[in-house]
Design an enzyme around this catalytic site. Structure first.
Site, mmCIF file in Angstrom:
data_model
loop_
_atom_site.group_PDB
_atom_site.id
_atom_site.type_symbol
_atom_site.label_atom_id
_atom_site.label_comp_id
_atom_site.label_asym_id
_atom_site.label_seq_id
_atom_site.Cartn_x
_atom_site.Cartn_y
_atom_site.Cartn_z
ATOM 1 N N TRP A 1 42.498 45.324 50.152
ATOM 2 C CA TRP A 1 41.772 45.368 49.015
ATOM 3 C C TRP A 1 42.065 43.913 48.378
ATOM 4 O O TRP A 1 42.890 43.200 48.206
ATOM 5 C CB TRP A 1 42.282 46.318 47.990
ATOM 6 C CG TRP A 1 41.943 45.959 46.640
ATOM 7 C CD1 TRP A 1 42.140 45.106 45.701
ATOM 8 C CD2 TRP A 1 40.661 46.790 45.965
ATOM 9 N NE1 TRP A 1 41.256 45.406 44.374
ATOM 10 C CE2 TRP A 1 40.263 46.212 44.579
ATOM 11 C CE3 TRP A 1 39.560 47.680 46.520
ATOM 12 C CZ2 TRP A 1 39.239 46.567 43.682
ATOM 13 C CZ3 TRP A 1 38.833 47.919 45.565
ATOM 14 C CH2 TRP A 1 38.594 47.770 44.343
ATOM 15 N N MET A 2 40.916 43.275 48.014
ATOM 16 C CA MET A 2 40.821 41.982 47.233
ATOM 17 C C MET A 2 40.017 42.050 45.715
ATOM 18 O O MET A 2 38.934 42.630 46.024
ATOM 19 C CB MET A 2 40.272 40.867 48.014
ATOM 20 C CG MET A 2 39.749 39.578 47.357
ATOM 21 S SD MET A 2 38.800 38.454 48.138
ATOM 22 C CE MET A 2 40.021 37.500 48.969
ATOM 23 N N ASN A 3 40.743 41.777 44.732
ATOM 24 C CA ASN A 3 39.707 41.630 43.597
ATOM 25 C C ASN A 3 39.982 40.174 42.881
ATOM 26 O O ASN A 3 40.404 39.247 43.718
ATOM 27 C CB ASN A 3 39.727 42.567 42.562
ATOM 28 C CG ASN A 3 41.000 42.991 41.904
ATOM 29 O OD1 ASN A 3 41.920 43.530 42.528
ATOM 30 N ND2 ASN A 3 41.103 42.905 40.566
ATOM 31 N N ASP A 4 40.225 39.844 41.838
ATOM 32 C CA ASP A 4 39.806 38.623 40.991
ATOM 33 C C ASP A 4 40.663 37.599 41.661
ATOM 34 O O ASP A 4 41.670 37.377 42.263
ATOM 35 C CB ASP A 4 40.781 38.716 39.592
ATOM 36 C CG ASP A 4 40.339 39.934 38.832
ATOM 37 O OD1 ASP A 4 39.729 40.838 39.206
ATOM 38 O OD2 ASP A 4 40.900 39.744 37.776
ATOM 39 N N GLN B 1 43.882 38.964 43.720
ATOM 40 C CA GLN B 1 44.722 40.157 43.582
ATOM 41 C C GLN B 1 44.350 41.128 44.598
ATOM 42 O O GLN B 1 43.271 41.037 45.214
ATOM 43 C CB GLN B 1 43.560 40.888 42.429
ATOM 44 C CG GLN B 1 43.993 40.565 41.010
ATOM 45 C CD GLN B 1 45.493 40.945 40.432
ATOM 46 O OE1 GLN B 1 45.714 41.952 40.234
ATOM 47 N NE2 GLN B 1 46.410 40.010 40.556
ATOM 48 N N SER C 1 46.388 39.673 37.164
ATOM 49 C CA SER C 1 45.846 38.437 37.282
ATOM 50 C C SER C 1 46.404 37.425 36.470
ATOM 51 O O SER C 1 47.156 37.571 35.402
ATOM 52 C CB SER C 1 44.321 38.384 36.973
ATOM 53 O OG SER C 1 43.649 39.191 37.924
ATOM 54 N N ARG D 1 46.383 40.591 28.981
ATOM 55 C CA ARG D 1 46.596 40.191 30.303
ATOM 56 C C ARG D 1 45.517 39.099 30.712
ATOM 57 O O ARG D 1 44.790 38.614 30.054
ATOM 58 C CB ARG D 1 46.266 41.334 31.118
ATOM 59 C CG ARG D 1 44.950 41.818 31.001
ATOM 60 C CD ARG D 1 44.805 43.002 32.166
ATOM 61 N NE ARG D 1 43.429 43.651 32.299
ATOM 62 C CZ ARG D 1 42.939 44.893 31.636
ATOM 63 N NH1 ARG D 1 44.061 45.233 30.609
ATOM 64 N NH2 ARG D 1 41.908 45.299 31.619
ATOM 65 N N ASP D 2 45.801 38.475 31.760
ATOM 66 C CA ASP D 2 45.274 37.401 32.547
ATOM 67 C C ASP D 2 45.255 36.070 31.907
ATOM 68 O O ASP D 2 44.672 35.638 31.697
ATOM 69 C CB ASP D 2 43.776 37.865 32.560
ATOM 70 C CG ASP D 2 43.567 39.325 33.182
ATOM 71 O OD1 ASP D 2 44.354 39.872 33.871
ATOM 72 O OD2 ASP D 2 42.424 39.795 32.900
ATOM 73 N N TRP E 1 33.667 45.950 39.652
ATOM 74 C CA TRP E 1 34.226 47.498 39.259
ATOM 75 C C TRP E 1 33.168 48.724 39.480
ATOM 76 O O TRP E 1 32.112 48.664 38.904
ATOM 77 C CB TRP E 1 35.242 47.591 38.106
ATOM 78 C CG TRP E 1 36.217 46.605 38.115
ATOM 79 C CD1 TRP E 1 36.436 45.536 37.362
ATOM 80 C CD2 TRP E 1 37.543 46.851 39.177
ATOM 81 N NE1 TRP E 1 37.638 44.943 38.097
ATOM 82 C CE2 TRP E 1 38.266 45.577 38.750
ATOM 83 C CE3 TRP E 1 37.884 47.698 39.970
ATOM 84 C CZ2 TRP E 1 39.300 45.322 39.427
ATOM 85 C CZ3 TRP E 1 38.958 47.302 40.691
ATOM 86 C CH2 TRP E 1 39.908 46.202 40.239
HETATM 87 C C1 FRU Z 1 39.849 42.283 36.453
HETATM 88 C C2 FRU Z 1 41.253 42.850 36.277
HETATM 89 C C3 FRU Z 1 42.084 42.133 35.222
HETATM 90 C C4 FRU Z 1 43.521 42.804 35.908
HETATM 91 C C5 FRU Z 1 43.071 42.855 37.310
HETATM 92 C C6 FRU Z 1 43.865 43.886 37.810
HETATM 93 O O1 FRU Z 1 39.133 42.480 37.350
HETATM 94 O O2 FRU Z 1 40.720 44.152 35.504
HETATM 95 O O3 FRU Z 1 41.954 42.416 33.995
HETATM 96 O O4 FRU Z 1 44.275 41.748 35.536
HETATM 97 O O5 FRU Z 1 41.812 42.993 37.284
HETATM 98 O O6 FRU Z 1 43.701 43.577 39.194
#
Ligand code: FRU
Length: 497
Positions: free
Chosen positions: A45-48, A64, A113, A172-173, A303
């Site tokens: 899996w990959m996100n941010d 991520q 993140s 966060r972030d 998402w």
């Molecule tokens: C945004 C998010 C961030 C969080 C991360 C978790 O897409 O929800 O706020 O840090 O993804 O993977």
């Protein structure tokens, strides 16, 4: 900054395990939707995008990542590096959840993140340690590296142990930057239904002082601002704030442009708009490179979407790197970095082509699933009410994604309702013809994505597409009259993998 390096630490053991899992999984990934020239995980899996930085001559992009499964789980930081923003090499996992402040909990947990800075030659990552159900649930942490590959967590983490108010919805972030010898951090925050970007300052990256909210929602911009990114842009010291607001429909990304006062840490908004009008654009982050360019990359998914590649052993991709510039009216332009020209291969072109009402026109050599295409429509000699093109068309014409400009509405549409697997839906963006009366569409088509830049980056629409891999046709059309394509250029783009 002092930091401890211990290659045999608990953290490094978790990283070794993650890298091993990826090695085993990468051969099981199905090729059908794998992208030719976009960053994606080798498996899992990959996100941010995280920690984007130009460090010692290399572009670093972290992300991520769950290396164990193609769904969101305990978050690691994956890592790719590039010399030219086009060709990327995968490096070992940079961060793994290993400590009580980023590991454990029943649901979400991990190294969430964050960003990266160059602290006198030490590559320093600042990220959110997240543990569902823990009090506090989210804290800000540091990890450092001398070689830009192996990262050790700061022994006295977290550096910010709690948010200004315990009753917050999110904290966060962190995105950190330096100005006048001082570090500034903007953090995503939400409280009482209002999304905010709050600011901390520090002299050493270790002790942080809360400085208040730089900006917050006026009630219409979501209840938590994920992944804020605040940076100077242009010569007049204007600033831009990128945000990914939660619980706002349907807009999932926004930028505010204006000024930022480094004394009060308040942002004064003068202009706001969507960054990208597509469905698959979230959590953008930017870096400043040695050429003074502000370059942004976003997660090319969203998402809650149906994600067909999950069944193939992987999930997620990054948009192309886009250079951001600010126009005089405060609006952003985002354009693919010029380095991408290196991918151009076989070229096909056409000029002064009239599209008659009701006919679909194919142009020899213009087809494929790895293409750049630039079409300039001359509005002065077009009386069509709508014109555009269908991409990823099946032979029988029943499946395609349609891009069209509606003249009287002054709107650009991307309709993927017949596009294949995945969610479908129509993206719409306001677009006026350029001052010279032209509409320019620049497309980057990849195996399972399309990015559309209109009128030199005034409007961008980014979507994932999941057609049958055999669907590679491209057809131009006009409706309610005829339209003229002044020039058309198409290049096959080579694969970076
Ligand atoms: C945004 C998010 C961030 C969080 C991360 C978790 O897409 O929800 O706020 O840090 O993804 O993977």
């Amino acid at each position: 900054m002092e930091h401890t390096t211990n290659k045999h630490s608990k953290h490094q053991a978790f990283i070794a395990q993650a890298d091993e899992a990826l090695l085993k999984k990468r051969n099981a990934v199905d090729a059908a939707f794998r992208l030719h020239y976009h960053v994606m995980p080798t498996a899992g899996w990959m996100n941010d995008p995280n920690g984007m930085i130009h460090f010692n001559g290399d572009y670093h992009l972290f992300y991520q990542h769950d290396p164990y499964q193609a769904k969101q789980g305990p978050m690691h930081w994956g890592h790719v590096r590039s010399k030219d923003l086009v060709h990327w090499e995968h490096l070992p996992v940079a961060l793994a959840p290993s400590e009580e402040y980023d590991k454990g909990g029943d649901g979400g947990q991990g190294c969430w993140s964050g960003s990266a800075v160059d602290d006198n030659g030490t590559l320093t990552l600042i990220y959110t340690g997240h543990v569902d159900g823990k009090t506090p649930e989210e804290v800000q942490c540091l990890a450092t590296s001398k070689d830009g590959v192996i990262f050790d967590k700061y022994a006295a983490n977290p550096v910010i142990g709690d948010s200004p108010d315990a009753k917050r919805f999110g904290f966060r972030d962190p995105k950190v930057w330096k100005r006048g010898g001082k570090w500034y951090m903007v953090v995503g925050y939400g409280k009482d239904g209002i999304g905010k970007a709050i600011v901390y300052t520090s002299c050493d990256l270790l002790k942080w002082e809360f400085a208040g909210a730089a900006a917050e929602s006026d009630g219409s911009m979501g209840d938590m601002w994920e992944c804020p990114d605040l940076f100077p842009i242009g010569d007049a010291d204007k600033h831009v704030l990128l945000i990914s607001p939660m619980n706002i429909a349907p807009v999932k990304n926004l930028y505010l442009s204006g000024t930022f006062d480094y004394e009060s840490c308040r942002f004064d908004k003068q202009y706001a708009e969507q960054i990208d009008y597509g469905f698959d654009f979230y959590a953008p982050q930017s870096l400043l490179d040695d050429k003074g360019r502000r370059i942004m990359i976003a997660w090319m998914n969203i998402w809650g979407a149906t994600m067909p590649e999950q069944a193939h052993g992987w999930l997620g991709a990054m948009t192309l790197p886009r250079e951001l510039t600010l126009a005089a009216d405060g609006s952003l332009r985002s354009n693919p970095v010029p380095e991408l020209i290196a991918l151009r291969g076989r070229h096909a072109a056409a000029a002064d082509l009239t599209l008659d009402e009701g006919r679909f026109v194919e142009i020899p050599g213009v087809r494929g699933d790895s293409l750049e295409l630039i079409a300039v429509f001359d509005m002065s000699s077009s009386d069509a009410s709508e014109f555009g093109l269908r991409i990823r068309c099946s032979e029988d014409g029943s499946s395609y994604t349609e891009i069209r400009y509606a003249k009287s509405e002054q709107k650009l549409y991307m309709d993927r309702n017949l596009g294949g697997a995945g969610d479908g839906g129509v993206s719409a963006a306001p677009l006026q013809p350029a001052a010279d009366g032209r509409v320019q569409l620049r497309l980057f088509i990849d195996r399972s994505s399309v990015e559309l830049f209109a009128n030199d980056g005034r409007i961008v629409i980014t979507n994932r597409l999941y057609p049958d891999p055999a669907n590679v046709g491209i057809k131009f059309f006009a409706r309610g009259g005829s339209a003229v394509i002044e020039t058309l250029d198409a290049w096959e783009l080579s694969s970076i993998w």
